[in-house]
Design a protein around this motif. Structure first.
Motif, PDB file in Angstrom:
ATOM      1  N   MET A 115       0.815  -1.219   0.000  1.00 48.22           N
ATOM      2  CA  MET A 115       0.000   0.000   0.000  1.00 48.22           C
ATOM      3  C   MET A 115       0.854   1.276   0.000  1.00 48.22           C
ATOM      4  SD  MET A 115      -1.442  -0.385   3.864  1.00 48.22           S
ATOM      5  CE  MET A 115      -2.317   1.150   3.985  1.00 48.22           C
ATOM      6  N   LEU A 116       2.174   1.124   0.140  1.00 49.74           N
ATOM      7  CA  LEU A 116       3.051   2.295   0.102  1.00 49.74           C
ATOM      8  C   LEU A 116       3.353   2.727  -1.334  1.00 49.74           C
ATOM      9  CD1 LEU A 116       5.563   1.171   2.882  1.00 49.74           C
ATOM     10  CD2 LEU A 116       3.536   2.613   3.113  1.00 49.74           C
ATOM     11  N   GLN A 117       2.958   1.885  -2.300  1.00 48.69           N
ATOM     12  CA  GLN A 117       3.248   2.206  -3.706  1.00 48.69           C
ATOM     13  C   GLN A 117       2.046   2.861  -4.375  1.00 48.69           C
ATOM     14  OE1 GLN A 117       4.043  -2.113  -4.255  1.00 48.69           O
ATOM     15  NE2 GLN A 117       5.571  -1.369  -5.704  1.00 48.69           N
ATOM     16  N   ASP A 118       2.312   3.646  -5.434  1.00 51.77           N
ATOM     17  CA  ASP A 118       1.212   4.224  -6.202  1.00 51.77           C
ATOM     18  C   ASP A 118       0.652   3.212  -7.188  1.00 51.77           C
ATOM     19  OD1 ASP A 118       1.176   6.652  -5.028  1.00 51.77           O
ATOM     20  OD2 ASP A 118       2.705   7.505  -6.375  1.00 51.77           O
ATOM     21  N   ASP A 119       1.567   2.476  -7.835  1.00 52.99           N
ATOM     22  CA  ASP A 119       1.133   1.515  -8.844  1.00 52.99           C
ATOM     23  C   ASP A 119       1.294   0.099  -8.293  1.00 52.99           C
ATOM     24  OD1 ASP A 119       0.552   0.037 -11.042  1.00 52.99           O
ATOM     25  OD2 ASP A 119       2.350   0.598 -12.176  1.00 52.99           O
ATOM     26  N   LEU A 120       0.167  -0.565  -8.094  1.00 54.15           N
ATOM     27  CA  LEU A 120       0.196  -1.902  -7.485  1.00 54.15           C
ATOM     28  C   LEU A 120       0.209  -3.014  -8.530  1.00 54.15           C
ATOM     29  CD1 LEU A 120      -2.539  -1.378  -4.716  1.00 54.15           C
ATOM     30  CD2 LEU A 120      -0.068  -1.201  -4.457  1.00 54.15           C
ATOM     31  N   SER A 121       0.310  -2.639  -9.810  1.00 52.51           N
ATOM     32  CA  SER A 121       0.010  -3.620 -10.844  1.00 52.51           C
ATOM     33  C   SER A 121       1.199  -4.501 -11.257  1.00 52.51           C
ATOM     34  CB  SER A 121      -0.571  -2.920 -12.074  1.00 52.51           C
ATOM     35  OG  SER A 121       0.398  -2.146 -12.726  1.00 52.51           O
ATOM     36  N   HIS A 122       2.322  -4.386 -10.552  1.00 49.01           N
ATOM     37  CA  HIS A 122       3.463  -5.245 -10.905  1.00 49.01           C
ATOM     38  C   HIS A 122       3.663  -6.296  -9.817  1.00 49.01           C
ATOM     39  CE1 HIS A 122       4.651  -2.555 -14.175  1.00 49.01           C
ATOM     40  NE2 HIS A 122       4.203  -1.609 -13.361  1.00 49.01           N
ATOM     41  N   GLU A 123       3.386  -7.535 -10.156  1.00 53.13           N
ATOM     42  CA  GLU A 123       3.544  -8.602  -9.170  1.00 53.13           C
ATOM     43  C   GLU A 123       4.373  -9.733  -9.755  1.00 53.13           C
ATOM     44  OE1 GLU A 123      -0.143  -9.828  -7.331  1.00 53.13           O
ATOM     45  OE2 GLU A 123      -0.088  -8.010  -6.106  1.00 53.13           O
ATOM     46  N   VAL A 124       4.746 -10.667  -8.888  1.00 44.24           N
ATOM     47  CA  VAL A 124       5.473 -11.852  -9.334  1.00 44.24           C
ATOM     48  C   VAL A 124       4.742 -13.083  -8.797  1.00 44.24           C
ATOM     49  CG1 VAL A 124       7.744 -10.733  -9.376  1.00 44.24           C
ATOM     50  CG2 VAL A 124       6.944 -11.822  -7.263  1.00 44.24           C
ATOM     51  N   VAL A 125       5.074 -14.240  -9.363  1.00 46.07           N
ATOM     52  CA  VAL A 125       4.556 -15.487  -8.791  1.00 46.07           C
ATOM     53  C   VAL A 125       5.460 -15.808  -7.603  1.00 46.07           C
ATOM     54  CG1 VAL A 125       4.075 -17.937  -9.175  1.00 46.07           C
ATOM     55  CG2 VAL A 125       3.708 -16.281 -11.022  1.00 46.07           C
ATOM     56  N   ALA A 126       4.903 -15.733  -6.408  1.00 42.99           N
ATOM     57  CA  ALA A 126       5.723 -15.828  -5.206  1.00 42.99           C
ATOM     58  C   ALA A 126       5.699 -17.217  -4.579  1.00 42.99           C
ATOM     59  CB  ALA A 126       5.215 -14.811  -4.182  1.00 42.99           C
ATOM     60  N   VAL A 127       4.732 -18.023  -4.972  1.00 43.91           N
ATOM     61  CA  VAL A 127       4.593 -19.368  -4.387  1.00 43.91           C
ATOM     62  C   VAL A 127       4.686 -20.378  -5.518  1.00 43.91           C
ATOM     63  CG1 VAL A 127       3.069 -20.908  -3.096  1.00 43.91           C
ATOM     64  CG2 VAL A 127       3.064 -18.448  -2.596  1.00 43.91           C
ATOM     65  N   ASP A 128       5.581 -21.351  -5.372  1.00 44.45           N
ATOM     66  CA  ASP A 128       5.697 -22.307  -6.479  1.00 44.45           C
ATOM     67  C   ASP A 128       4.677 -23.429  -6.341  1.00 44.45           C
ATOM     68  OD1 ASP A 128       6.813 -24.126  -4.675  1.00 44.45           O
ATOM     69  OD2 ASP A 128       8.864 -23.586  -5.209  1.00 44.45           O
ATOM     70  N   ILE A 129       4.533 -24.175  -7.424  1.00 49.43           N
ATOM     71  CA  ILE A 129       3.486 -25.198  -7.476  1.00 49.43           C
ATOM     72  C   ILE A 129       3.718 -26.281  -6.417  1.00 49.43           C
ATOM     73  CG2 ILE A 129       4.641 -26.519  -9.334  1.00 49.43           C
ATOM     74  CD1 ILE A 129       0.832 -26.080  -8.999  1.00 49.43           C
ATOM     75  N   GLU A 130       4.998 -26.561  -6.104  1.00 47.49           N
ATOM     76  CA  GLU A 130       5.263 -27.608  -5.107  1.00 47.49           C
ATOM     77  C   GLU A 130       4.692 -27.208  -3.749  1.00 47.49           C
ATOM     78  OE1 GLU A 130       7.536 -26.579  -7.285  1.00 47.49           O
ATOM     79  OE2 GLU A 130       7.882 -28.406  -8.436  1.00 47.49           O
ATOM     80  N   ASP A 131       4.803 -25.929  -3.430  1.00 41.54           N
ATOM     81  CA  ASP A 131       4.262 -25.522  -2.124  1.00 41.54           C
ATOM     82  C   ASP A 131       2.727 -25.513  -2.148  1.00 41.54           C
ATOM     83  OD1 ASP A 131       5.019 -25.131   0.478  1.00 41.54           O
ATOM     84  OD2 ASP A 131       4.728 -22.962   0.373  1.00 41.54           O
ATOM     85  N   ALA A 132       2.156 -25.162  -3.290  1.00 46.80           N
ATOM     86  CA  ALA A 132       0.688 -25.232  -3.394  1.00 46.80           C
ATOM     87  C   ALA A 132       0.216 -26.678  -3.209  1.00 46.80           C
ATOM     88  CB  ALA A 132       0.239 -24.690  -4.750  1.00 46.80           C
ATOM     89  N   ILE A 133       0.976 -27.620  -3.762  1.00 45.48           N
ATOM     90  CA  ILE A 133       0.628 -29.044  -3.606  1.00 45.48           C
ATOM     91  C   ILE A 133       0.785 -29.456  -2.137  1.00 45.48           C
ATOM     92  CG2 ILE A 133       1.307 -31.415  -4.212  1.00 45.48           C
ATOM     93  CD1 ILE A 133       2.205 -30.224  -6.972  1.00 45.48           C
ATOM     94  N   ARG A 134       1.911 -29.018  -1.521  1.00 45.55           N
ATOM     95  CA  ARG A 134       2.134 -29.368  -0.109  1.00 45.55           C
ATOM     96  C   ARG A 134       1.007 -28.863   0.772  1.00 45.55           C
ATOM     97  NH1 ARG A 134       7.765 -28.707  -1.196  1.00 45.55           N
ATOM     98  NH2 ARG A 134       7.534 -26.459  -1.062  1.00 45.55           N
ATOM     99  N   MET A 135       0.464 -27.690   0.400  1.00 50.67           N
ATOM    100  CA  MET A 135      -0.606 -27.108   1.225  1.00 50.67           C
ATOM    101  C   MET A 135      -1.978 -27.653   0.849  1.00 50.67           C
ATOM    102  SD  MET A 135       0.567 -23.209   1.769  1.00 50.67           S
ATOM    103  CE  MET A 135      -0.613 -22.973   3.090  1.00 50.67           C
ATOM    104  N   ASN A 136      -2.005 -28.573  -0.107  1.00 51.26           N
ATOM    105  CA  ASN A 136      -3.273 -29.142  -0.564  1.00 51.26           C
ATOM    106  C   ASN A 136      -4.236 -28.030  -1.015  1.00 51.26           C
ATOM    107  OD1 ASN A 136      -4.820 -31.357  -1.179  1.00 51.26           O
ATOM    108  ND2 ASN A 136      -5.781 -31.463   0.834  1.00 51.26           N
ATOM    109  N   ALA A 137      -3.688 -27.027  -1.711  1.00 51.64           N
ATOM    110  CA  ALA A 137      -4.521 -25.901  -2.160  1.00 51.64           C
ATOM    111  C   ALA A 137      -5.573 -26.398  -3.141  1.00 51.64           C
ATOM    112  CB  ALA A 137      -3.638 -24.852  -2.834  1.00 51.64           C
TER     113      ALA A 137
END
Ligand code: R5P
Length: 292
Positions: A115-137
């Motif tokens: 929220m400290l930025q003016d433009d919020l539209s630049h993001e990255v993929v921060a969680v890899d698929i292996e962790d999504a699988i581990r979390m049973n997402a």
């Protein structure tokens, strides 16, 4: 590239006609998905009502505790009986959602804004698929900025996550972002939700707008609707009723639940609309009974 010349002016969304390609499975656009995808979708969307109450508490990833989520550890167990899906970051889910809670999980996998930025539209993929699988997402949520400076990178993020999800049968939830500079018209939401769905998302999250039923009709996968800024409870229930009536398959509500003085009662009342067909008036009366 196709241009708009010769485009017929009067569009027909056939809003009264149900989605046609739906033989064999209860969810829009999910007919051709494999067993694993369908299982995750069924964990999120109640097979009886076809709908979901997602509780969104992913605000901390760009707002810290400022949104009103100071103590997730206290709130989550109280809300659990009344919601179908927890939508949050891996940090919040691993620390504050007990694994014994047999609710589905929408894991936010993109990050990079604050929220400290003016433009919020630049993001990255921060969680890899292996962790999504581990979390049973049950699905992976990707913030998607159509028409913003970061559009290309968010389409890249979305594509990476969808490709990984297809490999392991985990659905992707495309979150239609609305930045300060973006319009909140049906024209915008028709464009953005359709782009997100055509990228290959299995679920799209968006906002209510004028002609919302046309947005739903033109989107070939289930839409869930964000609550947005805190409204008086009666209005938030009207919003939930209105979007369900117009074809949304659920809500992904955050602030209108957790910023309420009565978050548990709000979740209960929203659940009555989403799963039991209560009208906004009935749900408001229910809420009043519960809180007085
Ligand atoms: C927005 O980027 C986040 O995904 C929120 O979870 C979403 O907006 C839903 O929360 P709220 O109902 O507070 O708008």
């Amino acid at each position: 590239m196709a241009d708009l010349e010769g485009l017929k002016v009067a569009k027909d969304y056939h809003v009264e006609t149900p989605f046609a390609n739906q033989n064999g499975f209860y969810l829009k656009g999910a007919n051709s998905l494999d067993w694993g995808m369908k299982k995750h979708m069924s964990n999120i969307f109640n097979p009886k009502s076809g709908n979901t109450v997602m509780f969104a508490f992913d605000h901390g990833y760009f707002m810290g505790s400022a949104a009103g989520l100071e103590r997730l550890d206290l709130l989550i167990p109280q809300l659990a009986p009344y919601v179908d899906c927890f939508m949050g970051t891996r940090g919040a889910i691993r620390t504050c959602v007990a694994p014994e809670l047999t609710k589905s999980v929408a894991l936010r996998v993109t990050s990079g804004s604050s929220m400290l930025q003016d433009d919020l539209s630049h993001e990255v993929v921060a969680v890899d698929i292996e962790d999504a699988i581990r979390m049973n997402a049950d699905c992976m949520a990707v913030q998607t900025f159509i028409g913003a400076k970061g559009q290309l990178s968010s389409i890249d993020n979305l594509s990476q996550v969808i490709n990984a999800g297809m490999r392991y049968s985990i659905p992707t939830l495309g979150v239609c972002a609305v930045g300060k500079e973006m319009e909140r018209t049906d024209r915008f939401f028709k464009l953005a939700t359709r782009i997100i769905a055509e990228m290959g998302c299995q679920i799209v999250k968006t906002y209510d707008c004028e002609n919302f039923e046309e947005v739903v009709a033109a989107c070939p996968v289930p839409i869930v609707v964000a609550g947005g800024k805190k409204l008086p409870e009666k209005e938030a229930l009207e919003l939930a009723y209105d979007v369900i009536r117009k074809g949304a398959h659920g809500v992904d509500m955050g602030r209108n639940i957790f910023q309420s003085q009565y978050p548990i009662e709000m979740a209960k009342a929203v659940n009555k609309i989403v799963h039991e067909g209560m009208t906004a008036k009935e749900a408001w009366e229910f809420f009043e009974d519960e809180t007085h």
